[in-house]
Design a protein around this motif. Sequence first.
Motif, short mmCIF file in Angstrom:
data_model
loop_
_atom_site.label_atom_id
_atom_site.label_comp_id
_atom_site.label_asym_id
_atom_site.label_seq_id
_atom_site.Cartn_x
_atom_site.Cartn_y
_atom_site.Cartn_z
N MET A 38 0.84 -1.18 0.00
CA MET A 38 0.00 0.00 0.00
C MET A 38 0.88 1.24 0.00
O MET A 38 2.04 1.21 0.44
N SER A 96 -3.55 4.06 -0.16
CA SER A 96 -4.17 3.59 -1.39
C SER A 96 -3.26 2.57 -2.05
O SER A 96 -2.10 2.41 -1.67
N VAL A 97 -3.78 1.89 -3.05
CA VAL A 97 -3.01 0.94 -3.85
C VAL A 97 -2.81 1.55 -5.24
O VAL A 97 -3.30 2.64 -5.53
N TYR A 135 -3.65 1.86 -8.96
CA TYR A 135 -4.73 1.56 -9.90
C TYR A 135 -4.23 1.74 -11.33
O TYR A 135 -3.28 2.49 -11.59
N GLU A 154 -8.74 -2.02 -10.67
CA GLU A 154 -8.16 -2.10 -9.32
C GLU A 154 -7.55 -3.48 -9.10
O GLU A 154 -8.01 -4.47 -9.66
N ASN A 195 -7.82 -2.82 -2.28
CA ASN A 195 -8.16 -1.54 -1.66
C ASN A 195 -8.96 -1.72 -0.37
O ASN A 195 -8.86 -0.91 0.55
N GLU A 196 -9.77 -2.79 -0.30
CA GLU A 196 -10.59 -3.03 0.88
C GLU A 196 -9.79 -3.72 1.99
O GLU A 196 -10.24 -3.79 3.13
N MET A 237 -9.94 9.64 -1.61
CA MET A 237 -9.76 8.21 -1.84
C MET A 237 -10.68 7.73 -2.96
O MET A 237 -11.68 8.37 -3.28
#
Length: 303
Positions: free
Chosen positions: A1, A75-76, A78, A107, A154-155, A203
């Motif tokens: 992340m 965040s990751v 994308y 994603e 992301n979750e 976000m």
Amino acid sequence: MFCGLFPVDASDFDELRAAMGKLRLNDASFSFEMETSAALGFGFRCGFLGLLHLEIIQERLSREFDLDLIATAPSVVYEVALTDGETIALHNPADLPDVMKIEEIREPWIKATILTPDEYLGAILKLCQDRRGIQNNLSYVGSRAMVEYDLPLNEVVFDFYDRLKSISKGYASFDYKLDTHRVGDLVKLTVLVNAEPVDALAMLVHRTVAESRGRQMCEKLKELIPPHLFVIPIQAAIGGKIIARETVRAMRKDVTAKCYGGDATRKRKLLDKQKKGKAKMRQYGNVNIPQEAFIKALKMGDD
């Protein structure tokens, strides 16, 4: 992340760079590169193993090097496909191109394996479903259940692992590997404090959970931002549409305390003067957001 770290005082940038270089020497999993933001100034885009790793690094920078930092929303990476055929890697949601130029957003997803005692299985299945998980397999290994899920990364990066350990009382184990990028119906969630967007809390979220996520974040910020001398509106928005709002009430000074008796118009005159002053403050006043609010606001209310 990935997460952005910015010094509260711009003059501390060189000290922050030196401190990160020292931490990098004994933590091979920590990486960083320079980043600039229109609202936050110069800082660094940092890579972490998870939210706990981020909190440890931030705490070390604060205690060992006496630095005050602002951390942006984790965040990751994308993949954003543009209408002109170009595909870009998006590290920071604040840098998302105009929606009219976006063809689709992809994603990253992971394949997760969870081992848990049978008594906690129901709560863990609900947790995975709430995080948009897709169940692939459920089997038993002795007295333990083994669940295989596809989950959006992301979750997972926010507080999934903390929630998993909490609902299983520490007995569940979690393992995952990166899978592929999948197209998702993602939108940019912007948080506005006193009508000013806060880049650190921007976000990308799935459209189906955007409203609940925005409402939870506004409620959390209402608890974390201290009262000022003027009313502070906290709003969550998608584009130009406001989807949630909370209000931090103003501190009230009793300006009529010195009035004993006499005509009521004396008190009314003082109250009107106070009202005009607060209206001016609301227009020009700056809101002081505590440093810890940026991380605590991301831990959503699953408690």
